[in-house]
Motif scaffolding. Structure first.
Motif, PDB file in Angstrom:
ATOM      1  N   ILE A  24       0.819  -1.210   0.000  1.00 34.48           N
ATOM      2  CA  ILE A  24       0.000   0.000   0.000  1.00 34.48           C
ATOM      3  C   ILE A  24       0.856   1.265   0.000  1.00 34.48           C
ATOM      4  O   ILE A  24       0.582   2.234  -0.720  1.00 34.48           O
ATOM      5  N   LEU A  25       1.911   1.258   0.775  1.00 34.79           N
ATOM      6  CA  LEU A  25       2.715   2.465   0.980  1.00 34.79           C
ATOM      7  C   LEU A  25       3.987   2.520   0.143  1.00 34.79           C
ATOM      8  O   LEU A  25       4.822   3.409   0.332  1.00 34.79           O
ATOM      9  N   TYR A  26       4.145   1.598  -0.812  1.00 31.66           N
ATOM     10  CA  TYR A  26       5.417   1.511  -1.533  1.00 31.66           C
ATOM     11  C   TYR A  26       5.787   2.764  -2.336  1.00 31.66           C
ATOM     12  O   TYR A  26       6.951   3.182  -2.316  1.00 31.66           O
ATOM     13  N   PRO A  27       4.862   3.416  -3.049  1.00 31.07           N
ATOM     14  CA  PRO A  27       5.247   4.643  -3.771  1.00 31.07           C
ATOM     15  C   PRO A  27       5.802   5.717  -2.827  1.00 31.07           C
ATOM     16  O   PRO A  27       6.781   6.392  -3.159  1.00 31.07           O
ATOM     17  N   LEU A  28       5.192   5.859  -1.665  1.00 33.90           N
ATOM     18  CA  LEU A  28       5.697   6.810  -0.674  1.00 33.90           C
ATOM     19  C   LEU A  28       7.091   6.403  -0.209  1.00 33.90           C
ATOM     20  O   LEU A  28       7.982   7.247  -0.047  1.00 33.90           O
ATOM     21  N   ASP A  29       7.310   5.099  -0.039  1.00 34.19           N
ATOM     22  CA  ASP A  29       8.612   4.594   0.396  1.00 34.19           C
ATOM     23  C   ASP A  29       9.689   4.879  -0.649  1.00 34.19           C
ATOM     24  O   ASP A  29      10.814   5.262  -0.316  1.00 34.19           O
ATOM     25  N   THR A 223      16.294   7.021  16.264  1.00 38.16           N
ATOM     26  CA  THR A 223      17.278   6.306  15.436  1.00 38.16           C
ATOM     27  C   THR A 223      17.445   6.887  14.036  1.00 38.16           C
ATOM     28  O   THR A 223      18.168   6.319  13.211  1.00 38.16           O
ATOM     29  N   TYR A 224      16.828   8.048  13.740  1.00 37.93           N
ATOM     30  CA  TYR A 224      16.809   8.530  12.365  1.00 37.93           C
ATOM     31  C   TYR A 224      18.180   8.796  11.741  1.00 37.93           C
ATOM     32  O   TYR A 224      18.387   8.456  10.566  1.00 37.93           O
ATOM     33  N   PRO A 225      19.153   9.416  12.431  1.00 39.58           N
ATOM     34  CA  PRO A 225      20.458   9.628  11.779  1.00 39.58           C
ATOM     35  C   PRO A 225      21.073   8.338  11.253  1.00 39.58           C
ATOM     36  O   PRO A 225      21.648   8.324  10.149  1.00 39.58           O
ATOM     37  N   ALA A 226      20.934   7.252  11.997  1.00 40.97           N
ATOM     38  CA  ALA A 226      21.455   5.961  11.536  1.00 40.97           C
ATOM     39  C   ALA A 226      20.656   5.445  10.347  1.00 40.97           C
ATOM     40  O   ALA A 226      21.205   4.831   9.418  1.00 40.97           O
ATOM     41  N   ILE A 227      19.354   5.698  10.333  1.00 42.46           N
ATOM     42  CA  ILE A 227      18.497   5.271   9.217  1.00 42.46           C
ATOM     43  C   ILE A 227      18.950   5.935   7.922  1.00 42.46           C
ATOM     44  O   ILE A 227      19.067   5.296   6.877  1.00 42.46           O
ATOM     45  N   ARG A 228      19.235   7.251   7.984  1.00 43.39           N
ATOM     46  CA  ARG A 228      19.651   7.953   6.774  1.00 43.39           C
ATOM     47  C   ARG A 228      21.008   7.465   6.284  1.00 43.39           C
ATOM     48  O   ARG A 228      21.231   7.315   5.086  1.00 43.39           O
ATOM     49  N   CYS A 229      21.924   7.227   7.202  1.00 44.30           N
ATOM     50  CA  CYS A 229      23.241   6.695   6.819  1.00 44.30           C
ATOM     51  C   CYS A 229      23.095   5.343   6.126  1.00 44.30           C
ATOM     52  O   CYS A 229      23.771   5.069   5.140  1.00 44.30           O
ATOM     53  N   LYS A 230      22.208   4.517   6.611  1.00 41.62           N
ATOM     54  CA  LYS A 230      21.994   3.190   6.027  1.00 41.62           C
ATOM     55  C   LYS A 230      21.479   3.310   4.589  1.00 41.62           C
ATOM     56  O   LYS A 230      21.932   2.586   3.696  1.00 41.62           O
ATOM     57  N   VAL A 231      20.537   4.227   4.346  1.00 42.61           N
ATOM     58  CA  VAL A 231      20.026   4.440   2.991  1.00 42.61           C
ATOM     59  C   VAL A 231      21.150   4.854   2.058  1.00 42.61           C
ATOM     60  O   VAL A 231      21.271   4.368   0.928  1.00 42.61           O
ATOM     61  N   MET A 232      22.017   5.751   2.517  1.00 43.62           N
ATOM     62  CA  MET A 232      23.135   6.210   1.704  1.00 43.62           C
ATOM     63  C   MET A 232      24.093   5.071   1.361  1.00 43.62           C
ATOM     64  O   MET A 232      24.577   4.959   0.235  1.00 43.62           O
ATOM     65  N   LEU A 233      24.369   4.207   2.347  1.00 48.09           N
ATOM     66  CA  LEU A 233      25.303   3.103   2.129  1.00 48.09           C
ATOM     67  C   LEU A 233      24.779   2.108   1.094  1.00 48.09           C
ATOM     68  O   LEU A 233      25.543   1.508   0.348  1.00 48.09           O
ATOM     69  N   GLY A 273      14.572  14.708   5.708  1.00 38.27           N
ATOM     70  CA  GLY A 273      13.570  13.716   5.327  1.00 38.27           C
ATOM     71  C   GLY A 273      12.902  13.014   6.488  1.00 38.27           C
ATOM     72  O   GLY A 273      12.167  12.047   6.285  1.00 38.27           O
ATOM     73  N   ILE A 274      13.111  13.505   7.718  1.00 41.74           N
ATOM     74  CA  ILE A 274      12.525  12.802   8.862  1.00 41.74           C
ATOM     75  C   ILE A 274      10.994  12.843   8.837  1.00 41.74           C
ATOM     76  O   ILE A 274      10.336  11.899   9.266  1.00 41.74           O
ATOM     77  N   GLN A 275      10.430  13.942   8.278  1.00 37.00           N
ATOM     78  CA  GLN A 275       8.960  14.014   8.213  1.00 37.00           C
ATOM     79  C   GLN A 275       8.408  12.884   7.347  1.00 37.00           C
ATOM     80  O   GLN A 275       7.430  12.219   7.714  1.00 37.00           O
ATOM     81  N   ALA A 276       9.054  12.679   6.178  1.00 39.57           N
ATOM     82  CA  ALA A 276       8.612  11.612   5.280  1.00 39.57           C
ATOM     83  C   ALA A 276       8.845  10.247   5.913  1.00 39.57           C
ATOM     84  O   ALA A 276       8.020   9.330   5.775  1.00 39.57           O
ATOM     85  N   GLN A 277       9.970  10.095   6.604  1.00 36.25           N
ATOM     86  CA  GLN A 277      10.281   8.830   7.259  1.00 36.25           C
ATOM     87  C   GLN A 277       9.244   8.502   8.331  1.00 36.25           C
ATOM     88  O   GLN A 277       8.761   7.375   8.415  1.00 36.25           O
ATOM     89  N   ILE A 278       8.923   9.489   9.142  1.00 36.71           N
ATOM     90  CA  ILE A 278       7.933   9.269  10.201  1.00 36.71           C
ATOM     91  C   ILE A 278       6.567   8.957   9.596  1.00 36.71           C
ATOM     92  O   ILE A 278       5.877   8.035  10.037  1.00 36.71           O
ATOM     93  N   LEU A 279       6.179   9.727   8.565  1.00 34.81           N
ATOM     94  CA  LEU A 279       4.886   9.484   7.912  1.00 34.81           C
ATOM     95  C   LEU A 279       4.813   8.060   7.382  1.00 34.81           C
ATOM     96  O   LEU A 279       3.857   7.333   7.648  1.00 34.81           O
ATOM     97  N   LYS A 280       5.852   7.650   6.637  1.00 33.20           N
ATOM     98  CA  LYS A 280       5.850   6.320   6.037  1.00 33.20           C
ATOM     99  C   LYS A 280       5.921   5.221   7.085  1.00 33.20           C
ATOM    100  O   LYS A 280       5.132   4.270   7.081  1.00 33.20           O
ATOM    101  N   THR A 281       6.884   5.320   7.997  1.00 33.94           N
ATOM    102  CA  THR A 281       7.079   4.235   8.960  1.00 33.94           C
ATOM    103  C   THR A 281       5.952   4.148   9.978  1.00 33.94           C
ATOM    104  O   THR A 281       5.569   3.053  10.390  1.00 33.94           O
ATOM    105  N   VAL A 282       5.422   5.299  10.371  1.00 33.93           N
ATOM    106  CA  VAL A 282       4.308   5.280  11.323  1.00 33.93           C
ATOM    107  C   VAL A 282       3.076   4.647  10.683  1.00 33.93           C
ATOM    108  O   VAL A 282       2.421   3.786  11.273  1.00 33.93           O
ATOM    109  N   LEU A 283       2.751   5.078   9.455  1.00 35.72           N
ATOM    110  CA  LEU A 283       1.611   4.483   8.762  1.00 35.72           C
ATOM    111  C   LEU A 283       1.827   2.995   8.520  1.00 35.72           C
ATOM    112  O   LEU A 283       0.928   2.176   8.723  1.00 35.72           O
TER     113      LEU A 283
END
Length: 320
Positions: A24-29, A223-233, A273-283
């Protein structure tokens, strides 16, 4: 056998919930991941906000590319959630059995959740890396799962494993908060209605959605700073403008990601991008836990009935 059945019930319902919420949420992801992966000075940024990613897909007539990597992501989500929920439920019941306690404390719950998360990450990391590279590829140029894995070495397939293990604290925090709040709500409701202790019970859909959203919001912010680093890697390399969205493969380290964010975006870049991350992960988590709570009751009854049928059949075979 009892705790095995409940663990299997939790794992099945959790995996199905993950499959539905991911789809359901894949385009947002996809929009969120491409936005997070871009590391450039503000005046060079291709995406000023997450909506720019969506408009790029629409303007280039690549809307379906918002679903690139969906099959791999669904496979990864199903396997990881099945392993996680089975491990979490199994370890928790094992702890209660060995300790003799009627409930699990916060500290023990965190340890159990972290152990289940570590098992999950190690098994599913190559799929996670492949799905991230598919999502961050240019629209219409994403490679399939087999090609993504075959073109990578084993070490590249496990890019970000260390930081993924660190991020097991995210679901640990989330499910600990959710489980503790859930047990409190159920105990209050059962005391009002019957005054008895619960058997496996499910929350109402709205309560499960609210608690899932609240618990994931807390975990994501921490945990968001680590989340963003992981996406970059794990991101695919950009061939646009000669500027990479992620560090080069031969120096794909956490320190490179941290330095790149600091130099190009400053300290606030760690929360880009924390707003988008919270929106996606919370939903996503709220949907997952809501669906899981609804499926758990049915799967528990079906597995219990299956156990009785197998026991009856076994008894008849022995007496024959």
């Amino acid at each position: 056998m009892g705790f095995d059945l409940e663990s299997l019930s939790d794992a099945t319902s959790g995996a199905i919930g993950a499959l539905v919420s991911t789809t359901i949420l894949y385009p947002l992801d996809t929009c969120k991941t491409k936005y997070q992966a871009e590391v450039r000075a503000r005046h060079q940024q291709k995406y000023r906000n997450i909506s720019d990613v969506l408009w790029e897909a629409i303007s280039t007539r690549q809307v379906l590319s918002l679903y690139q990597g969906l099959g791999t992501k669904n496979l990864q989500s199903f396997i990881s959630q099945f392993i996680y929920f089975y491990g979490y439920s199994f370890f928790k019941r094992l702890y209660l059995q060995k300790s003799g306690n009627k409930s699990i404390g916060t500290r023990a719950n965190l340890i159990v959740a972290a152990a289940a998360g570590a098992c999950t990450v190690i098994v599913t990391q190559p799929l996670d890396t492949a799905s991230s590279r598919m999502q961050t590829s240019e629209f219409g140029k994403s490679k399939g799962l087999w090609k993504s894995l075959s073109e990578s070495t084993w070490s590249e397939a496990f890019d970000g494993l260390g930081i993924s293990l660190l991020l097991t604290s995210n679901p640990s925090i989330q499910y600990t908060v959710f489980d503790q709040l859930k047990q409190r709500l159920l105990r209050r409701r059962l005391k009002r209605e019957t005054g008895k202790e619960p058997s496996p019970e499910a929350l109402p859909a709205f309560s499960a959605f609210f608690l899932g959203a609240l618990s994931k919001c807390v975990a994501t912010f921490l945990t968001y700073p680590a989340i963003r680093c992981k996406v970059m890697l794990q991101a695919a390399e950009s061939d646009e403008d000669g500027i990479n969205q992620a560090p080069q493969r031969n120096k794909n380290t956490v320190s490179d990601a941290l330095c790149s964010i600091w130099k190009r975006e400053g300290p606030l870049g760690f929360y880009k991008g924390i707003q988008a991350q919270i929106l996606k992960t919370v939903l996503s988590s709220a949907l997952l836990l809501m669906i899981k709570e609804k499926i758990t009751k049915t799967s528990w009854v079906l597995l219990l009935a299956l156990q009785k049928v197998l026991s009856t059949t076994r008894g008849r075979l022995k007496s024959a």
